[in-house]
Design a protein around this motif. Structure first.
Motif, PDB file in Angstrom:
ATOM      1  N   GLY A   1       0.830  -1.286  -0.118  1.00 35.42           N
ATOM      2  CA  GLY A   1      -0.004   0.050  -0.057  1.00 35.42           C
ATOM      3  C   GLY A   1       0.849   1.087   0.019  1.00 35.42           C
TER       4      GLY A   1
ATOM      5  N   ASP B   1       5.531   8.724  -0.188  1.00 36.05           N
ATOM      6  CA  ASP B   1       4.121   9.019  -0.317  1.00 36.05           C
ATOM      7  C   ASP B   1       3.584   9.986   0.709  1.00 36.05           C
ATOM      8  OD1 ASP B   1       4.281   7.341   1.779  1.00 36.05           O
ATOM      9  OD2 ASP B   1       3.192   5.548   0.743  1.00 36.05           O
TER      10      ASP B   1
ATOM     11  N   GLN C   1      -5.677   3.402  -5.584  1.00 36.16           N
ATOM     12  CA  GLN C   1      -6.366   3.575  -4.403  1.00 36.16           C
ATOM     13  C   GLN C   1      -7.800   3.916  -4.476  1.00 36.16           C
ATOM     14  OE1 GLN C   1      -4.295   4.158  -1.648  1.00 36.16           O
ATOM     15  NE2 GLN C   1      -6.309   3.915  -0.396  1.00 36.16           N
TER      16      GLN C   1
ATOM     17  N   MET D   1      -4.856  -0.491  -3.820  1.00 38.36           N
ATOM     18  CA  MET D   1      -3.464  -0.341  -3.239  1.00 38.36           C
ATOM     19  C   MET D   1      -3.524  -1.202  -1.826  1.00 38.36           C
ATOM     20  SD  MET D   1      -1.467   1.882  -4.732  1.00 38.36           S
ATOM     21  CE  MET D   1      -0.166   2.209  -3.307  1.00 38.36           C
ATOM     22  N   ASP D   2      -4.492  -1.956  -1.366  1.00 40.19           N
ATOM     23  CA  ASP D   2      -4.370  -2.771  -0.397  1.00 40.19           C
ATOM     24  C   ASP D   2      -3.539  -4.039  -0.549  1.00 40.19           C
ATOM     25  OD1 ASP D   2      -6.315  -1.120   0.821  1.00 40.19           O
ATOM     26  OD2 ASP D   2      -8.113  -2.436   0.213  1.00 40.19           O
TER      27      ASP D   2
END
Length: 251
Positions: A113, A124, A221, A226-227
């Motif tokens: 993620g 990020d 996302q 993104m998990d």
């Protein structure tokens, strides 16, 4: 006067106890000096015992974070290293410290993620990645005999591809073509289609604009991808050395 003397005695006794409990462990550091700086390449002296592909930490007053490099050229009169960062922050005479670690990247569940650079550092804005597991960037791939056989299909979510081209887990598949014909779209659709399939996806963006990568990460996302996805970025403005190690870091 008596209180003052008692106070002094108390301070002296306290200091004695602190000194008795103090345990000093000597630490040995192998430190060298930058002799020359080129286009992302530096020549070092004083690191006679450095290993090939060993990570080197540069101490620069111009950088707020340590700049790393990797030893490539081991010569009698010095060591040639590739700078994995902004070499313009370094200057002749700066200190270079050997880390004793072969070039490696953090691995594990903590990276899922996240958007990271090829060295595994988070970019990020969600804080540092907390993991104590590292894996060498370069290693010999398992041979054909030791690999698990390809027995489970992977669905890309694009019917034409899934109907014509069989793709399995553990298989390599090349997506080749001219610019702006949808290669990235195929890869992103394949990642999104793996939701609920017990798959970890790694998307490595090399030489792409950071704005484009940000859009891709935002789309993943939004779709909940993104998990189970890690995005590795060596952007268009990053040094060539990071673009060089990016695919190895992704693997």
């Amino acid at each position: 006067m008596q209180e003052s003397q008692e106070s002094k005695n108390y301070i002296i006794e306290t200091l004695k106890k602190e000194i008795e409990g103090l345990k000093i462990k000597p630490e040995v550091e192998k430190v060298g000096t930058i002799l020359e700086i080129g286009d992302g390449i530096v020549k070092l002296s004083g690191l006679d015992e450095v290993m090939a592909s060993e990570m080197i930490e540069f101490e620069s007053v111009n950088a707020d974070k340590p700049i790393y490099g990797v030893a490539l050229n081991l010569q009698e009169d010095g060591v040639g290293a590739m700078v994995l960062g902004d070499y313009l922050m370094l200057k002749t005479g700066d200190k270079a410290k050997s880390t004793g670690r072969i070039l490696e990247v953090p691995v594990g569940e903590a990276l899922i993620g996240r958007v990271v650079n090829p060295l595994g550092a988070a970019i990020d804005g969600k804080g540092e990645i907390q993991t104590d597991k590292f894996y060498p960037t370069e290693k010999i791939a398992p041979g054909v005999i030791t690999r698990q056989s390809v027995s489970q299909p992977v669905q890309t979510g694009i019917r034409a591809i899934d109907a014509i081209i069989p793709i399995g887990r553990g298989q390599r598949e090349l997506i080749i073509g001219d610019r702006q014909i949808g290669k990235t779209a195929v890869a992103i659709d394949a990642i999104i289609n793996q939701k609920g399939q017990n798959m970890i996806c790694v998307y490595v963006a090399i030489g792409q604009k950071e704005s484009k990568v940000a859009k891709i990460a935002a789309e993943l996302q939004k779709r909940g991808a993104m998990d189970y996805t890690i995005v590795v970025v060596a952007g268009a403005s990053d040094p060539a050395s990071l673009a060089f190690i990016a695919p190895y870091a992704g693997c």
